[in-house]
Motif scaffolding. Sequence first.
Motif, PDB file in Angstrom:
ATOM      1  N   PHE A  14      38.135  50.181  19.565  1.00 42.39           N
ATOM      2  CA  PHE A  14      38.707  51.517  19.754  1.00 42.39           C
ATOM      3  C   PHE A  14      39.766  51.524  20.849  1.00 42.39           C
ATOM      4  O   PHE A  14      40.727  52.288  20.789  1.00 42.39           O
ATOM      5  CB  PHE A  14      37.606  52.541  20.041  1.00 42.39           C
ATOM      6  CG  PHE A  14      36.738  52.808  18.835  1.00 42.39           C
ATOM      7  CD1 PHE A  14      37.316  53.062  17.602  1.00 42.39           C
ATOM      8  CD2 PHE A  14      35.360  52.796  18.927  1.00 42.39           C
ATOM      9  CE1 PHE A  14      36.534  53.290  16.476  1.00 42.39           C
ATOM     10  CE2 PHE A  14      34.566  53.020  17.815  1.00 42.39           C
ATOM     11  CZ  PHE A  14      35.157  53.269  16.582  1.00 42.39           C
ATOM     12  N   SER A  59      32.747  47.350  19.208  1.00 42.93           N
ATOM     13  CA  SER A  59      33.524  48.479  18.693  1.00 42.93           C
ATOM     14  C   SER A  59      34.303  49.151  19.836  1.00 42.93           C
ATOM     15  O   SER A  59      35.370  49.703  19.615  1.00 42.93           O
ATOM     16  CB  SER A  59      32.609  49.489  18.003  1.00 42.93           C
ATOM     17  OG  SER A  59      31.580  49.877  18.862  1.00 42.93           O
ATOM     18  N   LEU A 115      33.171  51.210   8.208  1.00 46.32           N
ATOM     19  CA  LEU A 115      33.794  52.235   9.047  1.00 46.32           C
ATOM     20  C   LEU A 115      32.741  53.196   9.602  1.00 46.32           C
ATOM     21  O   LEU A 115      32.796  53.597  10.767  1.00 46.32           O
ATOM     22  CB  LEU A 115      34.842  53.032   8.263  1.00 46.32           C
ATOM     23  CG  LEU A 115      36.061  52.288   7.729  1.00 46.32           C
ATOM     24  CD1 LEU A 115      37.118  53.268   7.245  1.00 46.32           C
ATOM     25  CD2 LEU A 115      36.667  51.365   8.744  1.00 46.32           C
ATOM     26  N   VAL A 126      34.080  54.785  13.058  1.00 43.46           N
ATOM     27  CA  VAL A 126      35.517  55.071  12.924  1.00 43.46           C
ATOM     28  C   VAL A 126      35.766  56.512  12.465  1.00 43.46           C
ATOM     29  O   VAL A 126      36.675  57.190  12.961  1.00 43.46           O
ATOM     30  CB  VAL A 126      36.179  54.069  11.944  1.00 43.46           C
ATOM     31  CG1 VAL A 126      37.618  54.471  11.631  1.00 43.46           C
ATOM     32  CG2 VAL A 126      36.129  52.667  12.533  1.00 43.46           C
TER      33      VAL A 126
END
Length: 204
Positions: free
Chosen positions: A28, A24, A49, A54
């Motif tokens: 990002f 992740s 998500l 997120v």
Amino acid sequence: MDTVESVLTNLRKNRIPGKCFKTSRELFGYLGSFLFPGCTAGAGDSVTLEQLGVYDYLRSGNCVFLDKYTEGITKNEKRALYLANFSADFFFSGINALSQTGKIFNLDGNGSRAAPIIYGPKKVFLLCGTNKIVPDDEAAVLRVRNTAAPMDARRLGRKTPCAKTGRCMDCAGPERICNYMTVIQGQFDENRIEVLIVEQDLGY
Ligand code: SF4
């Protein structure tokens, strides 16, 4: 060619760009190159998500997050957010099944995420774990009906047959969670929808 590579190749044939990330953090880093101060971002309901972080990422950034999870939000305010999603700079959603043929399958109860994925927001990021990849379109529909729908119905406390049995019983009741099942198999603007695969099991 491995599975992820063949999915990305077939997505590209359908004018849908895609990328794969190991973590992740990498994801990002990539998203950070798009989001700009003051941009607006909306997001659909998605366990993927949530697991990736997120929502928190969007809350902590410089963008204006159209946050449907805001505490105390009223039904009318939520509807206003859903409508605002259509003119957002960015929209984020998960995927319920990703076929190796390069097609994206999603179910939706009220259409509030399926609709802005298809039209409205300038840029759409569809996030997906490798567990969502299936060999063909038939397997994708089966995955949506017999895996994604039952688990989502349970999560949301819906009284559907699939929530009880774990399999689609082709119901037509008022609690039906799959009123809309969308298949995205191409797009006019090849920079709009983008599929971001993370090499993890995410959501369901
Ligand atoms: S039709 Fe009914 S039983 Fe089948 S997946 Fe949808 S909500 Fe579940």
